[in-house]
Design a protein around this motif. Structure first.
Motif, PDB file in Angstrom:
ATOM      1  N   ASN A  12     -39.843  75.478  -5.423  1.00  0.00           N
ATOM      2  CA  ASN A  12     -39.078  76.707  -5.233  1.00  0.00           C
ATOM      3  C   ASN A  12     -37.739  76.497  -4.527  1.00  0.00           C
ATOM      4  N   GLU A  13     -37.406  75.252  -4.222  1.00  0.00           N
ATOM      5  CA  GLU A  13     -36.128  74.980  -3.556  1.00  0.00           C
ATOM      6  C   GLU A  13     -34.966  75.102  -4.543  1.00  0.00           C
ATOM      7  N   PRO A  14     -33.738  75.388  -4.045  1.00  0.00           N
ATOM      8  CA  PRO A  14     -32.567  75.470  -4.940  1.00  0.00           C
ATOM      9  C   PRO A  14     -32.340  74.152  -5.675  1.00  0.00           C
ATOM     10  N   PHE A  15     -31.782  74.252  -6.881  1.00  0.00           N
ATOM     11  CA  PHE A  15     -31.507  73.048  -7.662  1.00  0.00           C
ATOM     12  C   PHE A  15     -30.379  72.238  -7.025  1.00  0.00           C
ATOM     13  N   GLN A  16     -30.453  70.920  -7.238  1.00  0.00           N
ATOM     14  CA  GLN A  16     -29.465  70.002  -6.670  1.00  0.00           C
ATOM     15  C   GLN A  16     -28.786  69.192  -7.765  1.00  0.00           C
ATOM     16  N   GLU A  17     -27.532  68.834  -7.522  1.00  0.00           N
ATOM     17  CA  GLU A  17     -26.841  67.836  -8.346  1.00  0.00           C
ATOM     18  C   GLU A  17     -26.394  66.716  -7.410  1.00  0.00           C
ATOM     19  N   ILE A  18     -26.888  65.530  -7.674  1.00  0.00           N
ATOM     20  CA  ILE A  18     -26.544  64.372  -6.848  1.00  0.00           C
ATOM     21  C   ILE A  18     -25.474  63.561  -7.572  1.00  0.00           C
ATOM     22  N   LEU A  19     -24.340  63.351  -6.902  1.00  0.00           N
ATOM     23  CA  LEU A  19     -23.231  62.587  -7.482  1.00  0.00           C
ATOM     24  C   LEU A  19     -23.208  61.186  -6.900  1.00  0.00           C
ATOM     25  N   LEU A  20     -23.243  60.176  -7.760  1.00  0.00           N
ATOM     26  CA  LEU A  20     -23.159  58.779  -7.333  1.00  0.00           C
ATOM     27  C   LEU A  20     -21.722  58.287  -7.507  1.00  0.00           C
ATOM     28  N   SER A  21     -21.213  57.614  -6.506  1.00  0.00           N
ATOM     29  CA  SER A  21     -19.825  57.145  -6.568  1.00  0.00           C
ATOM     30  C   SER A  21     -19.692  55.911  -7.464  1.00  0.00           C
ATOM     31  N   SER A  22     -18.459  55.662  -7.912  1.00  0.00           N
ATOM     32  CA  SER A  22     -18.166  54.510  -8.773  1.00  0.00           C
ATOM     33  C   SER A  22     -17.034  53.706  -8.150  1.00  0.00           C
ATOM     34  N   LYS A  23     -16.858  52.477  -8.628  1.00  0.00           N
ATOM     35  CA  LYS A  23     -15.750  51.664  -8.124  1.00  0.00           C
ATOM     36  C   LYS A  23     -15.116  50.884  -9.276  1.00  0.00           C
ATOM     37  N   VAL A  24     -13.838  50.593  -9.132  1.00  0.00           N
ATOM     38  CA  VAL A  24     -13.104  49.854 -10.161  1.00  0.00           C
ATOM     39  C   VAL A  24     -13.333  48.356  -9.982  1.00  0.00           C
ATOM     40  N   ILE A  25     -13.717  47.694 -11.062  1.00  0.00           N
ATOM     41  CA  ILE A  25     -13.850  46.235 -11.078  1.00  0.00           C
ATOM     42  C   ILE A  25     -12.606  45.683 -11.781  1.00  0.00           C
ATOM     43  N   ILE A  26     -11.748  45.026 -11.026  1.00  0.00           N
ATOM     44  CA  ILE A  26     -10.475  44.559 -11.580  1.00  0.00           C
ATOM     45  C   ILE A  26     -10.655  43.182 -12.228  1.00  0.00           C
ATOM     46  N   ARG A  27     -10.293  43.105 -13.514  1.00  0.00           N
ATOM     47  CA  ARG A  27     -10.377  41.846 -14.253  1.00  0.00           C
ATOM     48  C   ARG A  27      -9.022  41.544 -14.886  1.00  0.00           C
ATOM     49  N   GLU A  28      -9.027  40.659 -15.894  1.00  0.00           N
ATOM     50  CA  GLU A  28      -7.770  40.126 -16.404  1.00  0.00           C
ATOM     51  C   GLU A  28      -7.003  41.057 -17.336  1.00  0.00           C
ATOM     52  N   SER A  29      -7.600  42.191 -17.742  1.00  0.00           N
ATOM     53  CA  SER A  29      -6.944  43.041 -18.747  1.00  0.00           C
ATOM     54  C   SER A  29      -5.893  43.971 -18.176  1.00  0.00           C
ATOM     55  N   THR A  30      -5.750  44.000 -16.841  1.00  0.00           N
ATOM     56  CA  THR A  30      -4.722  44.851 -16.252  1.00  0.00           C
ATOM     57  C   THR A  30      -3.760  44.025 -15.418  1.00  0.00           C
ATOM     58  N   THR A  31      -2.492  44.307 -15.593  1.00  0.00           N
ATOM     59  CA  THR A  31      -1.449  43.633 -14.826  1.00  0.00           C
ATOM     60  C   THR A  31      -0.261  44.576 -14.726  1.00  0.00           C
ATOM     61  N   PHE A  32       0.772  44.165 -14.016  1.00  0.00           N
ATOM     62  CA  PHE A  32       1.945  45.004 -13.820  1.00  0.00           C
ATOM     63  C   PHE A  32       2.575  45.345 -15.170  1.00  0.00           C
ATOM     64  N   ALA A  33       3.130  46.552 -15.231  1.00  0.00           N
ATOM     65  CA  ALA A  33       3.755  47.014 -16.465  1.00  0.00           C
ATOM     66  C   ALA A  33       4.913  46.085 -16.841  1.00  0.00           C
ATOM     67  N   PRO A  34       5.022  45.760 -18.135  1.00  0.00           N
ATOM     68  CA  PRO A  34       6.134  44.919 -18.573  1.00  0.00           C
ATOM     69  C   PRO A  34       7.466  45.620 -18.348  1.00  0.00           C
ATOM     70  N   LYS A  35       8.474  44.851 -17.994  1.00  0.00           N
ATOM     71  CA  LYS A  35       9.811  45.426 -17.743  1.00  0.00           C
ATOM     72  C   LYS A  35      10.395  45.986 -19.033  1.00  0.00           C
TER      73      LYS A  35
END
Length: 337
Positions: free
Chosen positions: A314-337
């Motif tokens: 009979n308790e109120p419904f809950q929504e549990i939010l789990l946090s996320s994190k960015v895993i930085i790999r080789e596909s991202t780099t500074f924008a080309p000039k």
């Protein structure tokens, strides 16, 4: 009819908190061994029935949990398979059985429930991802405690365990912006899932907070996960974005492949960030920067919430939010000039 003994009854008898009773009977930390044994002894004296307890085993009965999902969800073994394995491990650890059934198109459209739900042979139900709002509400109408995993909807009254998709997407796009990208594409089918809609909202929020006007030409929000579809979209663009945010690793993998076919090098000429930290992000060349979700935690929290709901109907419904994190790999780099 004899009144069912509850955890609150045990707590009142011993003049302690209901939470302490719950921790003791579930084998959790937080109470001394002496208190735990006292609670167990009083619970047995009062005739308390706890799913998976030794008393139930003596009676030759263990509890049952149902897990259902669409055929499509079970196809994605890398993501949902890990959640399922975590759920199974947690359910077994609590001394209960797990009954699993996939829901096909005919069952969904005709609202045909699995027999273990229809006949109320399970004590609780976990629904993995979305099926349809109407189908899920049919399940809930049985009165069996139900928890949604990786899905929610305003018209569904049930507990849910979710990942914080908006914030995860925000962090991913923020990462691209901090690498000096301003022309950032979005790729995903927002109608497929609330999760993808929320990731789109996180994408827009990051652009807004950094004062970047969204470019409609760079927003592909009905993208099918097919190579020919992604390739045609890239070919139609008059100007290429310098970065791509994809709602899952499958789309990130396809964007990478299609850009390469067009002679666009990743990450030298375009960066890619995807979501889920699945196998495709790890085997692509280059490996894809992605947003990581703790899938083991997903399963554990879902089972914990379901067992809590089974004891607190009979308790109120809950929504549990789990946090996320960015895993930085080789596909991202500074924008080309």
């Amino acid at each position: 009819m004899k009144k069912k003994v509850t955890m609150q009854d045990i707590a009142d008898r011993l003049n302690i908190s209901k939470n302490s009773v719950s921790q003791a009977l579930r084998g959790k930390e937080g109470v001394s061994e002496e208190t735990r044994e006292l609670i167990k002894r009083v619970a047995e004296e009062m005739g308390y029935q706890y799913p998976g307890s030794r008393k139930q085993e003596k009676q030759g009965r263990t509890g049952n949990i149902g897990l259902i999902a669409s055929d499509f969800v079970f196809y994605y073994k890398n993501f949902f398979g890990e959640i399922y394995l975590s759920i199974e491990k947690e359910v077994v650890k609590r001394g209960m059985n797990l009954h699993i059934q996939s829901i096909n198109h005919d069952q969904k459209e005709n609202l045909i429930l699995p027999s273990f739900i229809e006949n109320k042979m399970v004590d609780g139900i976990l629904i993995l991802s979305h099926i349809s709002t109407e189908y899920i509400n049919k399940v809930i109408s049985t009165g069996i405690p139900t928890v949604l995993v990786d899905h929610h909807h305003p018209n569904i009254e049930a507990d849910a365990v979710l990942t914080n998709n908006r914030f995860g997407a925000y962090l991913a796009v923020q990462h691209l912006i901090e690498l000096n990208h301003r022309n950032i594409a979005f790729v995903g089918n927002v109608k497929y899932s609330p999760s993808y809609e929320e990731r789109y909202e996180g994408y827009l929020l990051a652009l807004q907070e950094y004062g970047i006007e969204p470019n409609e030409a760079f927003i592909f929000k009905n993208a099918e996960e097919k190579e020919e579809v992604i390739l045609q979209y890239i070919k139609r663009l008059e100007r290429q974005p310098t970065a791509w945010f994809c709602v899952n690793d499958g789309l990130g993998f396809l964007v990478n492949s299609c850009l390469r076919q067009q002679g666009i090098r990743v990450p030298d000429q375009a960066s890619i960030c995807s979501y889920d930290n699945g196998q495709l992000s790890k085997i692509s060349t280059p490996k894809t920067t992605t947003v990581d979700i703790d899938l083991q935690l997903y399963g554990r929290r879902a089972v914990e919430l379901l067992f809590w709901r089974m004891e607190n109907k009979n308790e109120p419904f809950q929504e549990i939010l789990l946090s996320s994190k960015v895993i930085i790999r080789e596909s991202t780099t500074f924008a080309p000039k």
